[in-house]
Design an enzyme around this catalytic site. Structure first.
Site, mmCIF file in Angstrom:
data_model
loop_
_atom_site.group_PDB
_atom_site.id
_atom_site.type_symbol
_atom_site.label_atom_id
_atom_site.label_comp_id
_atom_site.label_asym_id
_atom_site.label_seq_id
_atom_site.Cartn_x
_atom_site.Cartn_y
_atom_site.Cartn_z
ATOM 1 N N ARG A 195 5.407 -7.411 3.783
ATOM 2 C CA ARG A 195 4.104 -7.625 2.994
ATOM 3 C C ARG A 195 4.187 -7.331 1.419
ATOM 4 O O ARG A 195 4.619 -6.068 1.301
ATOM 5 C CB ARG A 195 2.819 -6.997 3.472
ATOM 6 N N GLU A 207 -9.066 -11.868 4.744
ATOM 7 C CA GLU A 207 -9.856 -10.452 4.698
ATOM 8 C C GLU A 207 -11.127 -10.440 4.076
ATOM 9 O O GLU A 207 -11.847 -9.335 3.679
ATOM 10 C CB GLU A 207 -8.690 -9.537 3.646
ATOM 11 N N HIS A 254 0.797 -1.219 0.072
ATOM 12 C CA HIS A 254 -0.095 0.027 -0.066
ATOM 13 C C HIS A 254 0.793 1.176 0.039
ATOM 14 O O HIS A 254 0.141 2.354 0.439
ATOM 15 C CB HIS A 254 -0.746 0.020 1.213
#
Length: 260
Positions: free
Chosen positions: A74, A154, A49
């Site tokens: 990640r 998720e 992100h």
């Protein structure tokens, strides 16, 4: 005796909470020592992100290993080439987001672990060993033992498949991505919605059944953090650099403004 130390895994193996701090804005190696001093056990180096480069992640990882805080990276979903390069460069674990099924989890374990547990390619000298020269099989076994393979759940589909995912050999942590999960459930931001609580119950039970650890991300409010850790969440993403900076900076600015 040669050993690879993963501070986060050691905490988990001792039955303690492993507290992580997300890195999105911090781009220099001194963040590793700073967060170690602050009391964190692992760095959540986020390449999903933000614009941080793989090179930056590797530099921070090497520094982190030097001061005894575990660098966990990640990567974007399916980016196994990026994941293995991060591991080759010093990472002690990988987080793969958006894992919904046991089949996906088997692919994760296969791609990230050395034989005989998986089929990760051997790169040679390992930063995690201080570049010591060891027989390939010995080095691979040491790293397989120290590595943390984390999959993020998720979606409601992932939660429903938690037991099957937790049963996959080579997966260590099932980490609930609570922010995305609440969005997928249609209850955005409702961290203690009954369906979210039930999801934690499901994942924690699956982890206990199969000898894995439950993880928590996206929960940075103290009451729900306390609740889910009390239920059994152990690999805990406790916040991120920008949010903590903004909170502290805002408080200080307000304090100064209130003096006149």
């Amino acid at each position: 005796m040669v050993e690879i130390v993963n501070s986060a895994r050691r905490r988990l193996e001792a039955g303690k909470v492993a507290a992580g701090i997300g890195l999105r804005q911090a781009r220099t190696v001194d963040i590793a020592a700073a967060m170690k001093t602050a009391g964190f056990d692992w760095l959540f180096i986020d390449l999903e992100h933000n614009s941080m480069t793989l090179d930056m992640a590797v530099q921070i990882s090497v520094a982190a290993n030097g001061v005894g805080i575990a660098p966990i990276v990640r990567v974007p979903y399916g980016q196994y080439d990026m994941a293995t390069r991060a591991l080759d460069g010093g990472a002690m674990g990988i987080v793969i987001p958006h894992v919904d099924t046991a089949e996906e989890a088997r692919t994760v374990a296969d791609r990230l672990r050395y034989p005989p547990q998986g089929h990760r390619s051997v790169a040679g000298a390992m930063p995690q060993l201080g570049f010591r020269t060891l027989p390939g099989g010995e080095a691979a076994a040491l790293f397989n033992q120290a590595l943390l393979v984390v999959v993020m759940l998720e979606t409601p589909t992932a939660i429903a498949n938690a037991d099957a995912i937790a049963a996959v050999p080579g997966i260590d942590v099932l980490l609930i991505g609570t922010s995305d999960l609440t969005m997928e459930m249609g209850v955005p931001g409702q961290l203690q919605h009954p369906d979210v609580v039930a999801a934690y119950e499901t994942v924690i039970a699956a982890c206990r059944k199969h000898g894995k650890w439950a993880g928590m991300g996206g929960v940075y409010v103290e009451e729900p953090m306390r609740r889910y850790i009390g239920m059994g969440a152990r690999m805990v993403l406790a916040g991120n650099d920008l949010a903590l900076l903004m909170t502290a900076a805002t408080q200080r600015a307000q304090f100064v403004d209130g003096l006149v």
